[in-house]
Design a protein around this motif. Structure first.
Motif, PDB file in Angstrom:
ATOM      1  N   GLY A  46      -3.072   3.556   2.224  1.00 14.13           N
ATOM      2  CA  GLY A  46      -3.019   4.367   3.461  1.00 14.13           C
ATOM      3  C   GLY A  46      -3.766   3.679   4.588  1.00 14.13           C
ATOM      4  N   HIS A  71      -8.472   2.519  -6.550  1.00 13.79           N
ATOM      5  CA  HIS A  71      -7.622   1.905  -7.577  1.00 13.79           C
ATOM      6  C   HIS A  71      -6.739   0.837  -6.931  1.00 13.79           C
ATOM      7  N   TYR A  75      -0.692  -2.839  -1.220  1.00  9.27           N
ATOM      8  CA  TYR A  75      -0.909  -3.722  -0.081  1.00  9.27           C
ATOM      9  C   TYR A  75      -2.315  -4.322  -0.105  1.00  9.27           C
ATOM     10  N   ASN A 122       6.505   1.425   5.173  1.00  7.93           N
ATOM     11  CA  ASN A 122       6.943   2.048   3.909  1.00  7.93           C
ATOM     12  C   ASN A 122       8.302   2.723   4.042  1.00  7.93           C
ATOM     13  N   GLU A 123       8.341   3.771   4.863  1.00  3.58           N
ATOM     14  CA  GLU A 123       9.576   4.557   4.938  1.00  3.58           C
ATOM     15  C   GLU A 123       9.564   5.525   6.110  1.00  3.58           C
ATOM     16  N   GLY A 159       8.108  -0.527   0.694  1.00  2.00           N
ATOM     17  CA  GLY A 159       7.927   0.926   0.568  1.00  2.00           C
ATOM     18  C   GLY A 159       8.675   1.505  -0.630  1.00  2.00           C
ATOM     19  N   THR A 161       8.188   1.239  -3.664  1.00  3.00           N
ATOM     20  CA  THR A 161       7.310   1.705  -4.741  1.00  3.00           C
ATOM     21  C   THR A 161       6.494   2.926  -4.327  1.00  3.00           C
ATOM     22  N   ALA A 162       6.691   3.404  -3.096  1.00  2.76           N
ATOM     23  CA  ALA A 162       5.903   4.532  -2.599  1.00  2.76           C
ATOM     24  C   ALA A 162       6.720   5.829  -2.749  1.00  2.76           C
ATOM     25  N   SER A 166       9.104   8.029  -6.038  1.00  2.00           N
ATOM     26  CA  SER A 166       8.881   9.393  -6.532  1.00  2.00           C
ATOM     27  C   SER A 166      10.151  10.231  -6.480  1.00  2.00           C
ATOM     28  N   ASP A 222       6.033   6.479   7.936  1.00  2.12           N
ATOM     29  CA  ASP A 222       4.820   6.241   7.132  1.00  2.12           C
ATOM     30  C   ASP A 222       3.955   7.513   7.158  1.00  2.12           C
ATOM     31  N   GLN A 223       2.722   7.413   7.721  1.00  4.62           N
ATOM     32  CA  GLN A 223       1.851   8.601   7.707  1.00  4.62           C
ATOM     33  C   GLN A 223       2.067   9.507   8.922  1.00  4.62           C
TER      34      GLN A 223
HETATM   35  P1  NAD Z   1      -2.247   7.963   0.608  1.00  5.56           P
HETATM   36  O1  NAD Z   1      -3.014   6.791   1.069  1.00  5.56           O
HETATM   37  O2  NAD Z   1      -2.929   9.032  -0.120  1.00  5.56           O
HETATM   38  O3  NAD Z   1      -1.016   7.394  -0.222  1.00  5.56           O
HETATM   39  C1  NAD Z   1      -0.420   8.195  -1.153  1.00  5.56           C
HETATM   40  C2  NAD Z   1      -0.212   7.343  -2.386  1.00  5.56           C
HETATM   41  O4  NAD Z   1       0.873   6.454  -2.131  1.00  5.56           O
HETATM   42  C3  NAD Z   1      -1.410   6.488  -2.784  1.00  5.56           C
HETATM   43  O5  NAD Z   1      -1.562   6.552  -4.184  1.00  5.56           O
HETATM   44  C4  NAD Z   1      -1.009   5.099  -2.324  1.00  5.56           C
HETATM   45  O6  NAD Z   1      -1.604   4.057  -3.094  1.00  5.56           O
HETATM   46  C5  NAD Z   1       0.482   5.153  -2.555  1.00  5.56           C
HETATM   47  N1  NAD Z   1       1.237   4.178  -1.760  1.00  5.56           N
HETATM   48  C6  NAD Z   1       1.287   4.032  -0.416  1.00  5.56           C
HETATM   49  N2  NAD Z   1       2.101   3.013  -0.098  1.00  5.56           N
HETATM   50  C7  NAD Z   1       2.557   2.512  -1.264  1.00  5.56           C
HETATM   51  C8  NAD Z   1       3.445   1.464  -1.593  1.00  5.56           C
HETATM   52  N3  NAD Z   1       4.046   0.747  -0.645  1.00  5.56           N
HETATM   53  N4  NAD Z   1       3.722   1.244  -2.906  1.00  5.56           N
HETATM   54  C9  NAD Z   1       3.140   1.981  -3.876  1.00  5.56           C
HETATM   55  N5  NAD Z   1       2.305   2.988  -3.629  1.00  5.56           N
HETATM   56  C10 NAD Z   1       2.020   3.255  -2.334  1.00  5.56           C
HETATM   57  O7  NAD Z   1      -1.460   8.710   1.739  1.00  5.56           O
HETATM   58  P2  NAD Z   1      -1.143   8.269   3.164  1.00  5.56           P
HETATM   59  O8  NAD Z   1      -2.241   7.518   3.750  1.00  5.56           O
HETATM   60  O9  NAD Z   1      -0.684   9.491   3.868  1.00  5.56           O
HETATM   61  O10 NAD Z   1       0.078   7.272   2.901  1.00  5.56           O
HETATM   62  C11 NAD Z   1       1.350   7.577   3.318  1.00  5.56           C
HETATM   63  C12 NAD Z   1       2.304   7.121   2.260  1.00  5.56           C
HETATM   64  O11 NAD Z   1       2.125   7.908   1.102  1.00  5.56           O
HETATM   65  C13 NAD Z   1       3.735   7.348   2.704  1.00  5.56           C
HETATM   66  O12 NAD Z   1       4.235   6.220   3.380  1.00  5.56           O
HETATM   67  C14 NAD Z   1       4.447   7.648   1.407  1.00  5.56           C
HETATM   68  O13 NAD Z   1       5.142   6.521   0.912  1.00  5.56           O
HETATM   69  C15 NAD Z   1       3.353   7.993   0.426  1.00  5.56           C
HETATM   70  N6  NAD Z   1       3.604   9.351  -0.047  1.00  5.56           N
HETATM   71  C16 NAD Z   1       4.078   9.486  -1.299  1.00  5.56           C
HETATM   72  C17 NAD Z   1       4.420  10.745  -1.756  1.00  5.56           C
HETATM   73  C18 NAD Z   1       4.982  10.876  -3.134  1.00  5.56           C
HETATM   74  O14 NAD Z   1       5.065   9.868  -3.825  1.00  5.56           O
HETATM   75  N7  NAD Z   1       5.406  12.066  -3.516  1.00  5.56           N
HETATM   76  C19 NAD Z   1       4.255  11.883  -0.966  1.00  5.56           C
HETATM   77  C20 NAD Z   1       3.754  11.694   0.320  1.00  5.56           C
HETATM   78  C21 NAD Z   1       3.429  10.407   0.781  1.00  5.56           C
END
Ligand code: NAD
Length: 265
Positions: A46, A71, A75, A122-123, A159, A161-162, A166, A222-223
Motif C-alpha cells: 500500500g 510481511h 512491490y 494495480n487495478e 496487479g 496478484t492483488a 481474490s 488502486d487505493q
Molecule cells: P493494503 O496495503 O492493506 O493492501 C491490501 C493487501 O493487498 C495487502 O496484503 C497487500 O500486500 C496486498 N497487495 C497490494 N498490492 C498487491 C499486489 N500487486 N500483489 C499482491 N498483493 C498485493 O491496502 P491498500 O493500501 O488500500 O492497497 C490497495 C490495494 O489493495 C488495491 O490496489 C487492491 O489490489 C488491494 N485490495 C485487495 C482486496 C482483496 O483482495 N479482496 C480488497 C481491497 C483491496
C-alpha cells in the motif's frame, strides 16, 4: 543520486525510516522529495502504491524501490534489517531497472465535463453500492457483452496478484504487456449472459465500459475512491507510461508468487 522516502505511520516503519535517512546521509546520498531519481517506499505494498501516485508525474525520471516492514510484499524487495546492504548497493552498483505496464483510465461524462485521466499500478474497479450494476462492455469499439452483477475489475500484470486474484483472475507474469478484465459476481442465467471468465486484453486493444445512467457508482484506482455522477463510459488501455523499479537484486516472479501464496509447504 537524489532519494525521496515515502513511508506509512506505523511505529516500526518510522523507526526504520529514521535509520535509513541516517545511513543515506552518512553515505552522502542527498534526500530530495521534490526531484528524486529514486523513490524508496518503507512499509508495505500500500505504501508503494501511495509512492507511485505521489510521483506519477515523474515516471520517466524516477525508479522505485520498496523496503518492507511487515510481511513480504509484491512491490517490496528489501527487508528492514538489510538497510546497510541496500545503501551500499545504491553507492556501488550500476543503475539497473526493470519496467512494468500501467493501466490508462479515462472517465467520460454525460454532461460537458471534460474527461479525466488516471494511471493505475494495480487495478481499477467499477462497482455499484447496493444495486445490480448494468454495463455494456466494448472491445475496440465493438459490443462484446452486457454485464449485470456487482462490478468489474481491470488489472495490470503486477496487479494481477492483488484484488484480481481474490476474484478469480489469472496471475500474469509482469513481462507480458497486457491487461485483464475480471467479473465481480456476474449474474448469469438464461436471460443475462457474460463470458464468465477473466479475459486478457492485448496491448493494442482497448475496453470501453458504458454504464447505465445512475448516480451511485464507485470507481477505484488502486487505493483511490472516485465517487462521481454522470459517468458515461470508462475506457481502459495499456498506458504509454511504465513504472521503473530499481533492480539491485532480482527475485524470480514465480518464486515471489510461491513465497506469498503457497509457502514452502
Ligand atoms: P493494503 O496495503 O492493506 O493492501 C491490501 C493487501 O493487498 C495487502 O496484503 C497487500 O500486500 C496486498 N497487495 C497490494 N498490492 C498487491 C499486489 N500487486 N500483489 C499482491 N498483493 C498485493 O491496502 P491498500 O493500501 O488500500 O492497497 C490497495 C490495494 O489493495 C488495491 O490496489 C487492491 O489490489 C488491494 N485490495 C485487495 C482486496 C482483496 O483482495 N479482496 C480488497 C481491497 C483491496
Amino acid at each position: 543520486m537524489k532519494v525521496a522516502i515515502v513511508h506509512n505511520q506505523e511505529a516500526k516503519t518510522i523507526e526504520v525510516t529514521e535509520r535509513l535517512k541516517a545511513l543515506l546521509t552518512q553515505s552522502a546520498i542527498q534526500i530530495d522529495g521534490q526531484r528524486p531519481d529514486l523513490v524508496i517506499s518503507v512499509g508495505g505494498d500500500g505504501t508503494l502504491l501511495s509512492a507511485f501516485h505521489k510521483y506519477s508525474h515523474l515516471l520517466n525520471e524516477v525508479r522505485f524501490l520498496g523496503v518492507h516492514t511487515g510481511h513480504l510484499g509484491f512491490y517490496t524487495d528489501w527487508r528492514d534489517y538489510e538497510l546497510e546492504e541496500l545503501v551500499n548497493s545504491l553507492q556501488t552498483n550500476q543503475e539497473q531497472s526493470v519496467s512494468y505496464p500501467l493501466l490508462d483510465i479515462k472517465i467520460s461524462y454525460l454532461d460537458d465535463k471534460p474527461a479525466k485521466h488516471f494511471l493505475a499500478l494495480n487495478e481499477s474497479t467499477i462497482k455499484r453500492s447496493n444495486r445490480t450494476m448494468v454495463a455494456d462492455v466494448y472491445i475496440k469499439n465493438e459490443l462484446f457483452e452486457s454485464f449485470r452483477g456487482d462490478g468489474l475489475a481491470v488489472s495490470t500484470p503486477t496487479g494481477s496478484t492483488a484484488y484480481n486474484k481474490s476474484i478469480g483472475g489469472a496471475v500474469i507474469h509482469p513481462s507480458i504487456n497486457a491487461f485483464q478484465l475480471t467479473e465481480i459476481a456476474s449474474l448469469n442465467n438464461r436471460v443475462f449472459r457474460t463470458l464468465g471468465s477473466p479475459m486478457v486484453i492485448a496491448q493494442d486493444e482497448w475496453l470501453e465500459i458504458k454504464l447505465e445512467n445512475t448516480e451511485d457508482y464507485l470507481v477505484t484506482v488502486d487505493q483511490l475512491d472516485i465517487k462521481e455522477s454522470n459517468i458515461r463510459s470508462i475506457y481502459y488501455r495499456i498506458a504509454k507510461e511504465r513504472i521503473h523499479f530499481a533492480s539491485y537484486r532480482h527475485m524470480h516472479f514465480w518464486h515471489r508468487v510461491k513465497d506469498s501464496f503457497i509457502g514452502e509447504g
